[in-house]
Design a protein around this motif. Structure first.
Motif, PDB file in Angstrom:
ATOM      1  N   ALA A 161       0.831  -1.204   0.000  1.00  0.00           N
ATOM      2  CA  ALA A 161       0.000   0.000   0.000  1.00  0.00           C
ATOM      3  C   ALA A 161       0.865   1.254   0.000  1.00  0.00           C
ATOM      4  N   GLU A 162       2.103   1.136   0.476  1.00  0.00           N
ATOM      5  CA  GLU A 162       3.023   2.271   0.526  1.00  0.00           C
ATOM      6  C   GLU A 162       3.778   2.478  -0.787  1.00  0.00           C
ATOM      7  N   VAL A 163       3.628   1.554  -1.734  1.00  0.00           N
ATOM      8  CA  VAL A 163       4.350   1.616  -3.005  1.00  0.00           C
ATOM      9  C   VAL A 163       3.408   2.146  -4.073  1.00  0.00           C
ATOM     10  N   ASP A 164       3.860   3.144  -4.818  1.00  0.00           N
ATOM     11  CA  ASP A 164       3.033   3.762  -5.863  1.00  0.00           C
ATOM     12  C   ASP A 164       3.200   3.082  -7.206  1.00  0.00           C
ATOM     13  N   SER A 165       3.173   1.769  -7.218  1.00  0.00           N
ATOM     14  CA  SER A 165       3.406   1.053  -8.462  1.00  0.00           C
ATOM     15  C   SER A 165       2.901  -0.373  -8.337  1.00  0.00           C
ATOM     16  N   PRO A 166       2.422  -0.928  -9.441  1.00  0.00           N
ATOM     17  CA  PRO A 166       2.150  -2.369  -9.411  1.00  0.00           C
ATOM     18  C   PRO A 166       3.482  -3.106  -9.395  1.00  0.00           C
ATOM     19  N   ILE A 167       3.452  -4.351  -8.986  1.00  0.00           N
ATOM     20  CA  ILE A 167       4.675  -5.151  -9.047  1.00  0.00           C
ATOM     21  C   ILE A 167       4.397  -6.368  -9.926  1.00  0.00           C
ATOM     22  N   PRO A 168       5.421  -6.887 -10.579  1.00  0.00           N
ATOM     23  CA  PRO A 168       5.224  -8.072 -11.424  1.00  0.00           C
ATOM     24  C   PRO A 168       4.787  -9.282 -10.604  1.00  0.00           C
ATOM     25  N   LEU A 169       4.066 -10.179 -11.252  1.00  0.00           N
ATOM     26  CA  LEU A 169       3.591 -11.402 -10.612  1.00  0.00           C
ATOM     27  C   LEU A 169       4.746 -12.172  -9.965  1.00  0.00           C
ATOM     28  N   VAL A 170       5.869 -12.273 -10.647  1.00  0.00           N
ATOM     29  CA  VAL A 170       6.996 -13.044 -10.125  1.00  0.00           C
ATOM     30  C   VAL A 170       7.517 -12.463  -8.805  1.00  0.00           C
ATOM     31  N   LEU A 171       7.534 -11.146  -8.674  1.00  0.00           N
ATOM     32  CA  LEU A 171       7.997 -10.524  -7.433  1.00  0.00           C
ATOM     33  C   LEU A 171       6.966 -10.718  -6.325  1.00  0.00           C
ATOM     34  N   ARG A 172       5.696 -10.630  -6.674  1.00  0.00           N
ATOM     35  CA  ARG A 172       4.615 -10.889  -5.707  1.00  0.00           C
ATOM     36  C   ARG A 172       4.763 -12.306  -5.142  1.00  0.00           C
ATOM     37  N   GLU A 173       4.941 -13.284  -6.009  1.00  0.00           N
ATOM     38  CA  GLU A 173       5.045 -14.670  -5.555  1.00  0.00           C
ATOM     39  C   GLU A 173       6.371 -14.926  -4.824  1.00  0.00           C
TER      40      GLU A 173
ATOM     41  N   LEU B 283       6.347  -3.700 -15.968  1.00  0.00           N
ATOM     42  CA  LEU B 283       5.826  -4.229 -14.707  1.00  0.00           C
ATOM     43  C   LEU B 283       4.608  -5.129 -14.870  1.00  0.00           C
ATOM     44  N   GLU B 284       3.928  -5.039 -15.995  1.00  0.00           N
ATOM     45  CA  GLU B 284       2.777  -5.911 -16.244  1.00  0.00           C
ATOM     46  C   GLU B 284       3.199  -7.282 -16.782  1.00  0.00           C
ATOM     47  N   VAL B 285       4.452  -7.403 -17.187  1.00  0.00           N
ATOM     48  CA  VAL B 285       4.971  -8.689 -17.663  1.00  0.00           C
ATOM     49  C   VAL B 285       5.112  -9.605 -16.443  1.00  0.00           C
ATOM     50  N   PRO B 286       4.619 -10.841 -16.504  1.00  0.00           N
ATOM     51  CA  PRO B 286       4.683 -11.710 -15.321  1.00  0.00           C
ATOM     52  C   PRO B 286       6.090 -11.931 -14.770  1.00  0.00           C
ATOM     53  N   ASP B 287       7.088 -12.062 -15.640  1.00  0.00           N
ATOM     54  CA  ASP B 287       8.460 -12.347 -15.220  1.00  0.00           C
ATOM     55  C   ASP B 287       9.413 -11.493 -16.073  1.00  0.00           C
ATOM     56  N   PRO B 288       9.527 -10.202 -15.742  1.00  0.00           N
ATOM     57  CA  PRO B 288      10.301  -9.293 -16.594  1.00  0.00           C
ATOM     58  C   PRO B 288      11.817  -9.466 -16.484  1.00  0.00           C
ATOM     59  N   ILE B 289      12.503  -8.899 -17.458  1.00  0.00           N
ATOM     60  CA  ILE B 289      13.964  -8.879 -17.497  1.00  0.00           C
ATOM     61  C   ILE B 289      14.488  -8.007 -16.353  1.00  0.00           C
ATOM     62  N   VAL B 290      15.579  -8.433 -15.747  1.00  0.00           N
ATOM     63  CA  VAL B 290      16.228  -7.715 -14.648  1.00  0.00           C
ATOM     64  C   VAL B 290      17.329  -6.824 -15.228  1.00  0.00           C
ATOM     65  N   TYR B 291      17.429  -5.614 -14.680  1.00  0.00           N
ATOM     66  CA  TYR B 291      18.486  -4.671 -15.042  1.00  0.00           C
ATOM     67  C   TYR B 291      19.279  -4.321 -13.796  1.00  0.00           C
TER      68      TYR B 291
ATOM     69  N   GLY C  40      18.306 -11.789 -18.355  1.00  0.00           N
ATOM     70  CA  GLY C  40      17.517 -12.879 -17.805  1.00  0.00           C
ATOM     71  C   GLY C  40      16.329 -12.319 -17.055  1.00  0.00           C
ATOM     72  N   THR C  41      15.317 -13.126 -16.909  1.00  0.00           N
ATOM     73  CA  THR C  41      14.139 -12.711 -16.160  1.00  0.00           C
ATOM     74  C   THR C  41      14.410 -12.794 -14.664  1.00  0.00           C
ATOM     75  N   PHE C  42      13.498 -12.271 -13.858  1.00  0.00           N
ATOM     76  CA  PHE C  42      13.656 -12.309 -12.405  1.00  0.00           C
ATOM     77  C   PHE C  42      13.806 -13.743 -11.911  1.00  0.00           C
ATOM     78  N   SER C  43      12.934 -14.644 -12.362  1.00  0.00           N
ATOM     79  CA  SER C  43      13.017 -16.023 -11.866  1.00  0.00           C
ATOM     80  C   SER C  43      14.357 -16.647 -12.249  1.00  0.00           C
ATOM     81  N   GLU C  44      14.827 -16.422 -13.461  1.00  0.00           N
ATOM     82  CA  GLU C  44      16.128 -16.950 -13.877  1.00  0.00           C
ATOM     83  C   GLU C  44      17.246 -16.345 -13.035  1.00  0.00           C
ATOM     84  N   TYR C  45      17.207 -15.038 -12.872  1.00  0.00           N
ATOM     85  CA  TYR C  45      18.251 -14.338 -12.138  1.00  0.00           C
ATOM     86  C   TYR C  45      18.329 -14.827 -10.684  1.00  0.00           C
ATOM     87  N   VAL C  46      17.178 -14.902 -10.024  1.00  0.00           N
ATOM     88  CA  VAL C  46      17.140 -15.296  -8.607  1.00  0.00           C
ATOM     89  C   VAL C  46      17.613 -16.736  -8.425  1.00  0.00           C
ATOM     90  N   LEU C  47      17.136 -17.631  -9.261  1.00  0.00           N
ATOM     91  CA  LEU C  47      17.549 -19.030  -9.132  1.00  0.00           C
ATOM     92  C   LEU C  47      19.050 -19.173  -9.390  1.00  0.00           C
TER      93      LEU C  47
END
Length: 144
Positions: A37-49, A99-107, A121-128
């Protein structure tokens, strides 16, 4: 929306911490919504999960680099920031137009120069990959 990444992120607890995933390792949907609620932006599905799976697990949230808590997410330079290194030399984020992409590229931004570069790479690829590197390759070094 169907869960795409939740179980994969939960599986990191037994894989790297040799313990079963517990409810406390993640954030509930209501906790996450309250924090966001304190963030002024949607977050990608991958970050939510990711937060639902590991948002309460300090051993992974602070393994080598530091993932921002959900209420700490911020936008700078047209990127939603979510991760920082220990020395604060680098920060990682998503382009806000992705941000609407479920698993966006990380910069990654080198803070001294302010230059953003794709991690290719996407967030899931980068994190793993990051956790594999930290726990599999760096573990002997970290024990010394």
């Amino acid at each position: 929306m169907a869960e795409m990444f939740l179980e994969k992120f939960r599986s990191l607890v037994p894989l790297y911490l040799e313990d079963e995933w517990q409810t406390e390792d993640g954030l509930t949907e209501s906790e996450l919504e309250e924090d966001l609620a304190e963030v002024d932006s949607p977050i990608p599905l991958v970050l939510r999960e990711f937060y639902q799976a590991l948002g309460g697990c300090e051993d992974l949230m602070e393994a080598y680099h530091y993932f921002f808590d959900p209420e700490e997410l911020e936008i700078e330079d047209g990127y939603l920031l979510f991760l920082e290194d220990e020395e604060e030399k680098y920060v990682w984020g998503f382009r806000i137009d992705q941000l609407e992409v479920p698993d966006p590229i990380v910069y990654r931004r080198q803070n001294a120069r302010g230059v953003w570069k794709s991690e290719e790479g996407t967030f899931s690829e980068y994190v793993l990959d990051m956790f594999s590197w930290v726990f599999d390759e760096l573990s002997p070094e970290l024990d010394n």
